[in-house]
Motif scaffolding. Structure first.
Motif, short mmCIF file in Angstrom:
data_model
loop_
_atom_site.label_atom_id
_atom_site.label_comp_id
_atom_site.label_asym_id
_atom_site.label_seq_id
_atom_site.Cartn_x
_atom_site.Cartn_y
_atom_site.Cartn_z
N GLU A 1 1.32 54.67 63.51
CA GLU A 1 -0.07 54.79 63.05
C GLU A 1 -1.05 54.77 64.22
N LYS A 2 -0.82 53.85 65.18
CA LYS A 2 -1.69 53.78 66.35
C LYS A 2 -1.55 55.05 67.19
N ALA A 3 -0.32 55.52 67.38
CA ALA A 3 -0.08 56.69 68.23
C ALA A 3 -0.70 57.95 67.63
N ALA A 4 -0.75 58.02 66.29
CA ALA A 4 -1.32 59.20 65.63
C ALA A 4 -2.80 59.37 65.92
N GLN A 5 -3.44 58.33 66.45
CA GLN A 5 -4.86 58.41 66.77
C GLN A 5 -5.11 59.16 68.09
N PHE A 6 -4.04 59.49 68.81
CA PHE A 6 -4.16 60.20 70.09
C PHE A 6 -3.70 61.64 69.91
N PRO A 7 -4.62 62.60 69.93
CA PRO A 7 -4.27 63.99 69.65
C PRO A 7 -3.31 64.61 70.67
N ASP A 8 -3.25 64.06 71.89
CA ASP A 8 -2.38 64.64 72.92
C ASP A 8 -0.92 64.22 72.77
N ILE A 9 -0.64 63.29 71.89
CA ILE A 9 0.73 62.84 71.69
C ILE A 9 1.51 63.90 70.90
N ASP A 10 2.71 64.23 71.37
CA ASP A 10 3.59 65.18 70.68
C ASP A 10 4.17 64.48 69.44
N THR A 11 3.68 64.87 68.28
CA THR A 11 4.05 64.19 67.04
C THR A 11 5.54 64.29 66.76
N VAL A 12 6.11 65.45 66.99
CA VAL A 12 7.53 65.66 66.72
C VAL A 12 8.39 64.78 67.62
N LEU A 13 8.06 64.77 68.89
CA LEU A 13 8.81 63.96 69.84
C LEU A 13 8.68 62.48 69.50
N LEU A 14 7.49 62.05 69.11
CA LEU A 14 7.27 60.66 68.72
C LEU A 14 8.07 60.32 67.47
N PHE A 15 8.06 61.22 66.48
CA PHE A 15 8.81 61.00 65.24
C PHE A 15 10.30 60.86 65.53
N ARG A 16 10.83 61.72 66.35
CA ARG A 16 12.26 61.67 66.67
C ARG A 16 12.59 60.40 67.45
N LEU B 1 16.00 55.26 66.19
CA LEU B 1 16.38 53.85 66.15
C LEU B 1 16.09 53.19 64.82
N ASN B 2 15.19 53.78 64.04
CA ASN B 2 14.76 53.17 62.77
C ASN B 2 14.78 54.23 61.67
N SER B 3 15.96 54.78 61.41
CA SER B 3 16.07 55.88 60.45
C SER B 3 15.64 55.47 59.05
N GLU B 4 15.83 54.19 58.72
CA GLU B 4 15.45 53.72 57.38
C GLU B 4 13.93 53.73 57.18
N LEU B 5 13.18 53.82 58.27
CA LEU B 5 11.72 53.84 58.18
C LEU B 5 11.15 55.25 58.33
N ALA B 6 11.99 56.26 58.23
CA ALA B 6 11.56 57.65 58.48
C ALA B 6 10.41 58.07 57.58
N VAL B 7 10.51 57.72 56.29
CA VAL B 7 9.46 58.14 55.35
C VAL B 7 8.13 57.47 55.70
N ASP B 8 8.17 56.16 56.00
CA ASP B 8 6.95 55.43 56.35
C ASP B 8 6.36 55.96 57.65
N ILE B 9 7.20 56.22 58.63
CA ILE B 9 6.73 56.73 59.92
C ILE B 9 6.10 58.11 59.75
N ALA B 10 6.77 58.99 58.99
CA ALA B 10 6.22 60.33 58.75
C ALA B 10 4.89 60.26 58.03
N SER B 11 4.77 59.33 57.07
CA SER B 11 3.52 59.19 56.33
C SER B 11 2.40 58.71 57.24
N ARG B 12 2.69 57.77 58.15
CA ARG B 12 1.67 57.29 59.08
C ARG B 12 1.24 58.42 60.03
#
Length: 613
Positions: free
Chosen positions: A455-470, A475-486
């Motif tokens: 959620e904090k990282a999504a506030q920075f437009p220069d961050i590569d969202t795909v790379l951050l998501f991966r 390491l936290n595959s069970e949180l994939a839905v929550d992370i994608a939503s944030r």
């Protein structure tokens, strides 16, 4: 945060709070008794006592600005030293003008100290334990105030000894905090909620908070004046006021239990009816000399009054959105303080003409007014289903708890998290990819931070969202839905990049992730459906089912006021329009999926809302 890292500062904070509030409890009973002993006129006494609430309101308003400028340690040290100075000056001088100024200064400093302690407690608590820490701290505070009132037995109030003792306690309260880490968490200013908007949310909550301030201030400030007029002094006076404080602790538990199981307005009404009876009975037990009954009536009267404040908070929370809760707390505290500021002077004017017993007539009039207004609101406004009510949380009147209330949105402010976010911000500005690698390393050490980091990282437009998501989901595959939503709450470009990657790579739970993103970022809905129509039309129905499931699950997790802000019709229409444009031949099947999923959910909600206790 480790147990040691939590317990060590927590114990020191509790000790500091205990010492500060013991001095506060002693000063709270000492000043009215001294005013009565010196035969100061009742209106002047009421004005002096009212100045505390004026200072408290001012302090609560500016405390966070002071904290941001000079930090927690120096703010608390300032409050302790100034409060000690104020009470010592009152012991040295009998000038009522100085007493009024110093009483206002004490209120200002106690408010700033409370905000400081609240932010400090918040920085060493977690989302799971902050409710328990809140409860423990409030029991400590009320116990300390009760203990302080028994210090009246040490010396006569006409001497300076008790004033000096208060000054010593206020000064000593600074000492434990010297041993707390000097880490300073970031301070966020609470957004302001206009009084008109707050009243529109919950007229009953606002009126209850205001009248509770009047009642509580009358009891705390004027009951010692009444007791002095009835020759209740020494140990009997300490027991009398101590019983009132004990009632303020004990009764919150049964009333909180009832508040969570019955319609809130009925609980408020029942409390007011019982309160009016104890208000009538209390002076009767005093004049008839029934000391045991007098203590019981004192405990019940103060206990019920103390419960009206958290009831007003819960009643208003029932109507407010999640993002408004901190503003509601801040607004209700101001309304409560305004009532507390008005009552002592107003009541003492009546007491001057009708005698000290008129304080109970003043309180009874307020209680009857609240009974009438509660009945009016029950007649004109529909009830809220018990299941949709916010839980009752113990709140000590005239204290500030924003960070610790478990119903408000949690903000991680631990030293490790703040340090990590500070380093991330620097890396994100200079080397975005290095920032992502840093976040990955942090989430490996603290898996519970993964979603907050996203959620904090999504506030920075220069961050590569795909790379951050991966990096985070590896390491936290069970949180994939929550992370994608944030991440979907970031910029439209970030959400679109993540959608493109999911459509292209098709990981195992791609449709679930796409459905959640499409619900949060509605502009991505048509893109997903169109892409599926071109590459995998057979997946449109599965995506539609996932979308409906995601929508209903998200709506079910929302509080009732937040759910009302979601335009369900717009969400459904958007999906159907997208399917009509991209794959009209599947429109009938998708419409059936929507009708069944949304229809079942709406039926469950309607059945739940029609349930009454």
């Amino acid at each position: 945060m480790s147990i040691t890292a939590t317990l060590q500062p927590l114990i020191l904070l509790i000790i500091s709070s205990l010492i500060l509030m013991t001095g506060h409890g002693l000063s709270g009973i000492l000043l009215p008794v001294r005013l009565a002993t010196d035969n100061i006129s009742l209106p002047v006494s009421g004005f002096i006592l009212s100045m505390y609430s004026f200072g408290f309101l001012l302090g609560a308003t500016v405390a966070k600005r002071i904290l941001k400028q000079i930090g927690q340690v120096r703010t608390f040290a300032m409050c302790g030293s100034l409060t000690a100075t104020a009470i010592l000056l009152m012991g040295l001088r009998d000038d009522m003008f100085i007493w009024a100024l110093m009483r206002g200064l004490m209120g200002f400093c106690i408010a700033c100290a409370c905000v400081t302690l609240d932010s400090w407690f918040g920085s060493v608590s977690t989302e799971e334990n902050r409710g328990r820490i809140l409860g423990i701290n409030q029991v400590v505070i009320l116990s300390a105030i009760t203990l302080g009132q028994f210090a009246l037995l040490i010396a006569p109030p006409t001497e300076s000894t008790l004033f000096v003792l208060c000054g010593i306690l206020f000064s000593l309260s600074i000492t434990p905090l010297v041993f707390v880490s000097h880490y300073e968490p970031s301070i966020e200013q609470t957004p302001h909620l206009p009084l008109r908007q707050l009243f529109a949310l919950s007229p009953l909550g606002v009126v209850t908070g205001f009248l509770c301030g009047m009642l509580y201030s009358s009891m705390v400030n004027l009951l010692p004046l009444y007791a002095s007029s009835e020759h209740i002094t020494g140990l009997r006076l300490s027991l009398f006021m101590g019983a009132a404080m004990v009632g303020g602790i004990v009764l919150q538990f049964p009333i909180g239990y009832l508040s969570d199981r019955f319609e809130r307005r009925k609980v408020i009404l029942g409390c007011c009816l019982l309160l009016s009876l104890t208000t009538i009975a209390l002076p009767v037990t005093v004049t008839t000399g029934q000391f045991g009954a007098m203590l019981i009536c004192s405990a019940f009267t103060m206990g019920i009054i103390a419960c009206l404040y958290p009831l007003s908070i819960s009643e208003t929370f029932d109507q407010a959105q999640k993002g408004q809760l901190l503003s509601v707390l801040s607004g209700l505290l101001g309304i409560y303080a305004a009532g507390a500021m008005i009552a002592p002077y107003t009541a003492t004017v009546a007491m001057q003409h009708q005698g000290e017993v008129a304080v109970f007539g003043f309180m009874l009039a307020i209680e009857l007014l609240l009974i009438g207004f509660t009945l009016y609101r029950m007649r004109v406004a529909p009830p809220i289903a018990v299941e949709a009510q916010e839980t009752f949380v113990m709140h000590t009147p005239n204290m500030i708890y924003e960070e610790l209330d478990p119903r408000t949105a949690y903000r991680e402010t631990s030293p490790d998290f703040e340090h990590a976010m500070s380093k991330f911000e620097k890396l994100a500005a200079e080397h975005p990819n290095n920032a992502i690698a840093f976040v990955r390393a942090i989430s490996a050490a603290h898996p519970d931070w993964a979603a907050m980091l996203a959620e904090k990282a999504a506030q920075f437009p220069d961050i590569d969202t795909v790379l951050l998501f991966r990096a985070l989901t590896m390491l936290n595959s069970e949180l994939a839905v929550d992370i994608a939503s944030r991440l979907a709450q970031g910029t439209p470009e970030q959400a679109e990049a993540l959608v493109d990657w999911l459509l292209d790579k098709e990981p195992e739970n791609a449709l679930t992730l796409l459905a959640n993103i499409a619900f949060i970022a509605q502009e991505q809905q048509a893109k997903v459906v169109d892409a599926l129509a071109q590459s995998s039309p057979e997946k449109i129905q599965a995506f539609s089912q996932e979308y409906v499931d995601s929508m209903t699950e998200n709506l079910a997790s929302l509080r009732a006021p937040d759910r009302e802000e979601v335009n369900i019709e717009h969400c459904v229409t958007g999906l159907l329009d997208s399917v009509t444009a991209a794959a009209p031949e599947q429109m009938k099947q998708v419409a059936a999926i929507v009708d069944e999923g949304v229809g079942d959910w709406m039926t469950e909600q309607n059945e739940s809302e029609t349930k009454k206790e």
